[in-house]
Design an enzyme around this catalytic site. Structure first.
Site, PDB file in Angstrom:
ATOM      1  CB  SER A   7      -0.903   0.003   1.230  1.00 18.55           C
ATOM      2  OG  SER A   7      -0.102   0.007   2.398  1.00 18.55           O
ATOM      3  CB  CYS A   8       3.811   2.267   1.569  1.00 18.12           C
ATOM      4  SG  CYS A   8       2.868   2.622   3.038  1.00 18.12           S
ATOM      5  CG  PHE A   9       7.827   0.629  -1.104  1.00 24.09           C
ATOM      6  CD1 PHE A   9       7.950   1.553  -0.083  1.00 24.09           C
ATOM      7  CD2 PHE A   9       8.607  -0.510  -1.045  1.00 24.09           C
ATOM      8  CE1 PHE A   9       8.819   1.355   0.974  1.00 24.09           C
ATOM      9  CE2 PHE A   9       9.485  -0.726  -0.002  1.00 24.09           C
ATOM     10  CZ  PHE A   9       9.597   0.206   1.008  1.00 24.09           C
TER      11      PHE A   9
END
Ligand code: UDX
Length: 413
Positions: free
Chosen positions: A252-254
């Site tokens: 969900s971030c990178f």
């Protein structure tokens, strides 16, 4: 201290429960009634290692509600920041939260931004919203560096704490709040704190794409990128972490943060070429598994087992999982996909409702013409491939310990 945490997702909930563990009283506000009901009953709505137990221990200090009505003077914003079609972040939830907080905040309060936002957002967008309602308040940005699955551990034992503040009051309050946690604390401006979060994720993602790029070349030259990276990482200036080559980064971030950074640069007329390249390598990397497969067989009509659907091991999260482009490509080429994952199948069913989901590794491998391993689950270390029709195994993450009797290909080794 008395805290209000807006947003009960994995960042908000982890933050709330950990601060409660440190002796603070915490109110969680989330618009999702179902989530609120669970939290009120002491049931963690998501799986995070140690979260349930920590929550149970601290329920006397945790409350949850769906309406905006609070009297705490320290408020954390931990709401989601989804992507817009151009890659930039959708600030809708952050702005809505700021508006509701502003209406309820008492004079002299402190708002702490934890949601990941583009540098400048806290001071130029959030602050003016609060200012419409309150004249005397402090604002701060305090990024999180929590890995999914290890969020509790990362909160309690961080490498560093970053607090981006504008005034002494904000700094003093946050220093006091984080006092029980042993870690170096860096004081910056709110915008610098926002950039630290982006730059950290961009650097880690760069390490992964770098390892993959070197790995692709190593494969062509017939050598093992893991051995090569072992040698590279022995230089003390290069840490050995995040140099594991494979099918790239998901989660969900990178991917989201890098796209937002790139989109933000572009809006300012600056093309971040390195970030673009990191993303491009990451897009291509999972498809290499399919390319290797095609070197061995015509994929049309073949049964291909995909083992591992989660974006990494120990989670049921499939967001941006590298198995998604692999399955898409296989289906496009006319393959029959048999998939297995110990935790993530229910989530993947929402993306691919009509592939074959299997109850075990063995079932997925039965009569398969090839197998692609896409997540480094521990249970994949020793697989019995005997049920396959054709024992071609393509490994996208370095996990297999037993390669006896199979035709083996690493995706970049
Ligand atoms: C990440 C950051 O680590 C965390 O600090 C941030 O706050 C949120 O994003 P997370 O997304 O939970 O955490 O997963 P992480 O463990 O960092 O892995 C991300 C992806 O990179 C996974 O798909 C993983 O498989 C992949 N990866 C990681 C590699 O391909 N190689 C590596 O060497 C490390």
């Amino acid at each position: 201290m008395d805290l209000c945490i807006v947003g009960g997702g994995y960042v908000g909930l982890t933050t709330a429960v950990c601060f409660a563990e440190l002796g603070n009283r915490v109110r969680i506000i989330d618009v999702d009634e179902e989530k609120v009901e669970k939290i009120k009953k002491g049931i963690a709505p998501i799986y995070e290692e140690g979260l349930q137990e920590m929550m149970e221990r601290n329920m006397q200090r945790i409350t949850a509600q769906s309406h905006f009505d609070f009297d705490e003077s320290i408020v954390f914003i931990c709401v989601g920041t989804p992507s817009m079609p151009d890659g930039s972040m959708d600030l809708r939830y952050v702005k809505e939260a700021a508006e509701s907080i502003g209406k309820n905040l008492r004079e002299g309060g402190l708002i702490v931004m934890k949601s990941t936002v583009f540098p400048g957002t806290t001071e130029n967008i959030i602050k003016p919203i609060i200012k419409k309602h309150v004249s005397n308040f402090s604002i701060a940005m305090n990024p999180e560096f929590l890995r999914e699955g290890k969020a509790i551990h990362d909160f309690m034992h961080p490498d560093r704490i970053v607090i981006g503040v504008e005034d002494e009051r904000g700094e003093k309050t946050l220093r006091k709040l984080y006092e029980p946690i042993e870690a170096p604390l860096l004081v910056t401006t709110p915008s610098e704190a926002e950039m630290i979060k982006y730059a950290s994720n961009a650097f880690l993602a760069t390490k992964i794409s770098f390892a993959n790029e070197i790995g692709n070349m190593c494969k062509m030259l017939g050598m093992d990128v893991y051995k090569v990276m072992e040698g590279v990482a022995m230089d003390h200036r290069i840490s050995p972490h995040f140099l594991n080559a494979g099918i790239g980064f998901g989660g969900s971030c990178f991917p989201k943060d890098l796209r937002a950074l790139y989109a933000g640069g572009k809006k300012m007329g600056y093309e971040m070429e390195m970030i673009r390249a990191v993303l491009d390598v990451n897009e291509r990397q999972p498809l290499r598994a399919v390319e290797i497969l095609e070197k061995h067989m015509e994929v049309k009509g073949k049964t291909i087992a995909v083992l591992g659907l989660a974006f990494k091991a120990e989670t049921d999260d499939v967001r941006e999982s590298r198995s998604i482009p692999i399955i898409e490509a296989l289906r496009k080429k006319g393959a029959i996909v048999r998939a297995y994952d110990p935790m993530a199948m229910d989530n993947m069913k929402k993306i691919f409702p009509d592939i074959h989901y299997c109850g075990s590794v063995e079932e997925a491998l039965k009569e398969a013409d090839a197998c692609i391993i896409a997540t480094d689950w521990k249970e994949f270390e020793n697989i019995d491939f005997s049920g396959m029709r054709n024992k071609l195994v393509i490994e996208g993450r370095r996990v297999l310990k037993n390669k006896d009797g199979i035709t083996y290909e690493g995706v970049c080794w």
